[in-house]
Write an enzyme that holds these catalytic residues in place. Sequence first.
Site, short mmCIF file in Angstrom:
data_model
loop_
_atom_site.label_atom_id
_atom_site.label_comp_id
_atom_site.label_asym_id
_atom_site.label_seq_id
_atom_site.Cartn_x
_atom_site.Cartn_y
_atom_site.Cartn_z
N HIS A 11 -5.00 63.46 13.36
CA HIS A 11 -3.70 64.07 13.23
C HIS A 11 -3.31 64.03 14.65
O HIS A 11 -3.68 64.43 15.53
CB HIS A 11 -3.71 65.38 12.45
CG HIS A 11 -2.19 65.77 12.25
ND1 HIS A 11 -1.42 66.39 13.38
CD2 HIS A 11 -1.32 65.58 11.29
CE1 HIS A 11 -0.19 66.64 12.93
NE2 HIS A 11 -0.09 66.27 11.71
N GLU A 83 2.01 58.22 10.63
CA GLU A 83 2.64 59.30 11.29
C GLU A 83 3.30 59.06 12.62
O GLU A 83 2.53 59.25 13.53
CB GLU A 83 1.91 60.55 11.21
CG GLU A 83 1.35 61.12 9.99
CD GLU A 83 0.71 62.62 10.04
OE1 GLU A 83 1.32 63.34 9.50
OE2 GLU A 83 -0.14 62.52 10.88
N GLY A 89 7.97 66.66 13.40
CA GLY A 89 8.45 68.20 13.72
C GLY A 89 9.86 67.93 14.77
O GLY A 89 10.36 68.91 15.18
N SER A 129 8.05 63.65 9.40
CA SER A 129 9.20 64.58 9.05
C SER A 129 9.87 64.19 7.85
O SER A 129 10.90 64.06 7.92
CB SER A 129 10.13 64.57 10.19
OG SER A 129 9.79 65.22 11.26
N GLY A 150 4.89 67.67 6.02
CA GLY A 150 4.59 68.79 6.98
C GLY A 150 5.51 70.18 6.67
O GLY A 150 5.32 70.71 5.77
N GLY A 151 6.13 70.27 7.96
CA GLY A 151 7.08 71.35 7.69
C GLY A 151 8.02 71.68 6.34
O GLY A 151 8.22 72.89 6.01
#
Length: 172
Positions: A11, A83, A89, A129, A150-151
């Site tokens: 990551h 990614e 992010g 994202s 993710g978020g």
Amino acid sequence: SCGVDWALAGHSERRTINGESDEYINGQCRALIENGMNVILCIGETLEEYEKGLVDSVCEVQLKKGLCGVSPEDMSRVVIAYEPVWAIGTGKVATPQIAQSVHKICRLIIADMYGSEIAENCRILYGGSVSPESVDGLMSEPDIDGTLVGGASLDGTKFGRIINFQPAAVTA
């Protein structure tokens, strides 16, 4: 066993913050597989690398080094997650066309390493994202097999929309 079947390796935050090298990440991949787990190998370029047109070469190096010593038989226990670091992010998302082009290149690299059948069966996820607004377009691309969220996974409504994406209608 604590019931964990999958682990991430490579990551971008760990590459950056912990200084994990491609060789270290390869050791993680092989150790996970040797210990009966499955691995999601994360690869991707920084904004600077993207702007310099180095996406293909960065991903090729990360794939080849990350998978070094992983047998063709063990590739069924590997998933690749592209990614783009510049999108993680930040709210920026690679367009579906950009993501597709990188996924296609990754599949070609895997085919060169392991053969076309393994490349076709290898799942390649997009993980920069991902949002409710971007998932339908991303998932309509032929080489994007899923997403690594993710978020947005922290918001039930957003995550629910992502996991229930609406595939584009196929026209004959």
